[in-house]
Design a protein around this motif. Structure first.
Motif, PDB file in Angstrom:
ATOM      1  N   ALA A 103      -3.197  17.189  -0.891  1.00  0.00           N
ATOM      2  CA  ALA A 103      -2.667  18.291  -2.088  1.00  0.00           C
ATOM      3  C   ALA A 103      -2.747  17.445  -3.263  1.00  0.00           C
ATOM      4  N   ILE A 104      -3.251  16.313  -3.516  1.00  0.00           N
ATOM      5  CA  ILE A 104      -3.135  15.785  -4.766  1.00  0.00           C
ATOM      6  C   ILE A 104      -4.585  14.918  -5.026  1.00  0.00           C
ATOM      7  N   THR A 105      -4.622  14.303  -5.936  1.00  0.00           N
ATOM      8  CA  THR A 105      -5.689  13.476  -6.432  1.00  0.00           C
ATOM      9  C   THR A 105      -5.502  12.008  -6.763  1.00  0.00           C
ATOM     10  N   ARG A 106      -6.567  11.360  -6.755  1.00  0.00           N
ATOM     11  CA  ARG A 106      -6.043   9.632  -6.991  1.00  0.00           C
ATOM     12  C   ARG A 106      -5.622   9.470  -8.147  1.00  0.00           C
ATOM     13  N   LYS A 107      -5.747  10.550  -9.339  1.00  0.00           N
ATOM     14  CA  LYS A 107      -5.281  10.355 -10.516  1.00  0.00           C
ATOM     15  C   LYS A 107      -3.590  10.343 -10.541  1.00  0.00           C
ATOM     16  N   ASP A 108      -3.027  11.112  -9.783  1.00  0.00           N
ATOM     17  CA  ASP A 108      -1.709  11.235  -9.203  1.00  0.00           C
ATOM     18  C   ASP A 108      -1.223   9.699  -8.649  1.00  0.00           C
ATOM     19  N   CYS A 109      -0.261   9.319  -9.047  1.00  0.00           N
ATOM     20  CA  CYS A 109       0.421   8.006  -8.734  1.00  0.00           C
ATOM     21  C   CYS A 109       1.219   7.958  -7.326  1.00  0.00           C
ATOM     22  N   ILE A 110       1.215   6.893  -6.607  1.00  0.00           N
ATOM     23  CA  ILE A 110       2.104   6.739  -5.449  1.00  0.00           C
ATOM     24  C   ILE A 110       2.656   5.395  -5.404  1.00  0.00           C
ATOM     25  N   ILE A 111       4.069   5.545  -5.443  1.00  0.00           N
ATOM     26  CA  ILE A 111       4.657   4.030  -5.341  1.00  0.00           C
ATOM     27  C   ILE A 111       5.724   4.260  -3.858  1.00  0.00           C
TER      28      ILE A 111
END
Length: 387
Positions: A103-111
């Motif tokens: 649903a997202i792209t690698r420009k969105d962050c995950i922590i």
């Protein structure tokens, strides 16, 4: 996001699936209804009808099978004492990582917290980097110095696994603040478990995120046990999607990759326009809390096997693929054999990689040029001097 289906990138799924897709008459979208409805708090829920494709379902199956095999192999490496320290495995929860990435792209962050191996893989990390890090080898994603709990991949938008319970949530809100400040139309996902859901810093960070309308998505991976404590024993209100009060929330079947995809797409659109939202992923871990926990003293084996039989995320996707005649049972079993081979080869290569040089001990810890000296435990023997 899913790639466009072309002959050029089909091989990225695997040769077995590629051949099938090239001969499949229809590559048009498939509409599938989520297994359970979404439950919403202070917001209208998204539609249960999810758009997918043969390519996406095959990639879901392969990626989840790869994650599952990686974690099972990590179990064996830990028992063989090739992985030391703490090790928290993700098998059972793969649909959360897979659906979110769709649903997202690698420009969105995950922590996230310390159950981080599969999220790292989803962000573009390699098996070799993962196993090298697990075994403390210098080519690991954190140069072999972080181990199981501290995977990291900044160029993939993955800001690490964090060992202090709940500490990643305010850090994730900081990432969201930077995104809003930069006006780049991206969001940050901060992952935490039900065991961290009562942390004070979560509510402090959420308050600031709501005041500033930050593009922050708090994702509670509710696997129903904080270490060995059942959620109902630790939380007066285990409806974690409602815990934000003034912040809207959504409860999602976290064992359904397509439901996770739909929820995360919905949450991203909401966060960019309106600020933070909470997603509670109803999921389940098959292993214990960590490798030091057998996972069977506070829950029954029947409970675990029942979840495996009724809600397993990999098997759900397998059934969808078979139901839509996208691949045969044999093709999927052959793909799983390929996955096993890929994992075994990565482990063999990782074992050949040396440990970090002792000179790396203080790198990224102390600033050079300040004359730091390191002594032994008795404070007498000088062990190292940092220039």
């Amino acid at each position: 996001m899913a790639m466009a289906l072309t002959r050029r990138n089909l091989h990225l799924l695997c040769p077995i699936f590629s051949a099938r897709l090239l001969t499949t008459a229809s590559t048009s979208p498939i509409t599938i209804e989520t297994s359970l409805p979404f439950t919403a708090h202070n917001i209208d829920p998204p539609s249960r009808s999810v758009q997918t494709s043969p390519q996406e379902l095959l990639s879901f199956f392969r990626d989840m099978a790869l994650m599952r095999r990686m974690e099972i192999a990590a179990d064996s490496l830990y028992k063989a004492k090739l992985i030391r320290g703490f090790c928290h495995l993700y098998d059972g929860q793969e649909a959360v990582a897979i659906g979110m990435e769709a649903a997202i792209t690698r420009k969105d962050c995950i922590i996230t917290a310390y159950r981080d191996h599969c999220l790292f893989l989803g962000r573009g990390g390699t098996l070799l980097e993962a196993f090298a890090e697990l075994m403390g080898r210098k080519d690991g994603c954190s140069k072999g110095k972080g181990g199981s709990m501290h995977f990291y991949k900044k160029d993939g938008g993955f800001y690490g696994g964090h060992g202090i319970v709940g500490a990643q949530i305010p850090l994730g809100c900081g990432l969201a603040f930077a995104q809003k400040y930069s006006k780049d139309d991206n969001v940050s996902f901060m992952m935490y478990g039900d065991g961290a859901a009562n942390q004070g810093q979560l509510f402090e960070a959420l308050n600031m995120a709501a005041l500033w309308d930050l593009p922050a998505i708090l994702v509670c991976e509710n696997n129903h046990y904080g270490m060995g404590t059942a959620e109902w024993r630790a939380a007066k209100s285990p409806a974690y999607f409602k815990r934000g009060d003034y912040v809207p929330g959504l409860k999602v079947d976290g064992m359904d990759a397509l439901a996770v995809k739909q929820a995360c797409k919905f949450a991203k659109e909401h966060a960019l326009k309106n600020g933070p939202i909470i997603l509670e992923m109803d999921t389940y871990r098959y292993h214990g809390h960590s490798m030091s926990d057998p996972g069977s003293t506070y829950r029954t084996r029947d409970e675990i096997s029942g979840i495996r039989q009724e809600r397993d995320p990999v098997e759900r996707v397998r059934k969808l693929i078979l139901a839509h005649d996208i691949a045969t049972e044999k093709e999927m079993k052959d793909n799983e054999k390929e996955v096993r081979k890929e994992v075994d080869e990565a482990i063999a290569k990782a074992k050949e990689i040396p440990s970090p040089d002792p000179s790396e001990l203080f790198t990224n810890v102390y600033v050079k040029g300040l004359g730091v000296e390191a002594f032994g435990a008795d404070r007498k023997e000088l062990r190292a001097v940092l220039p």
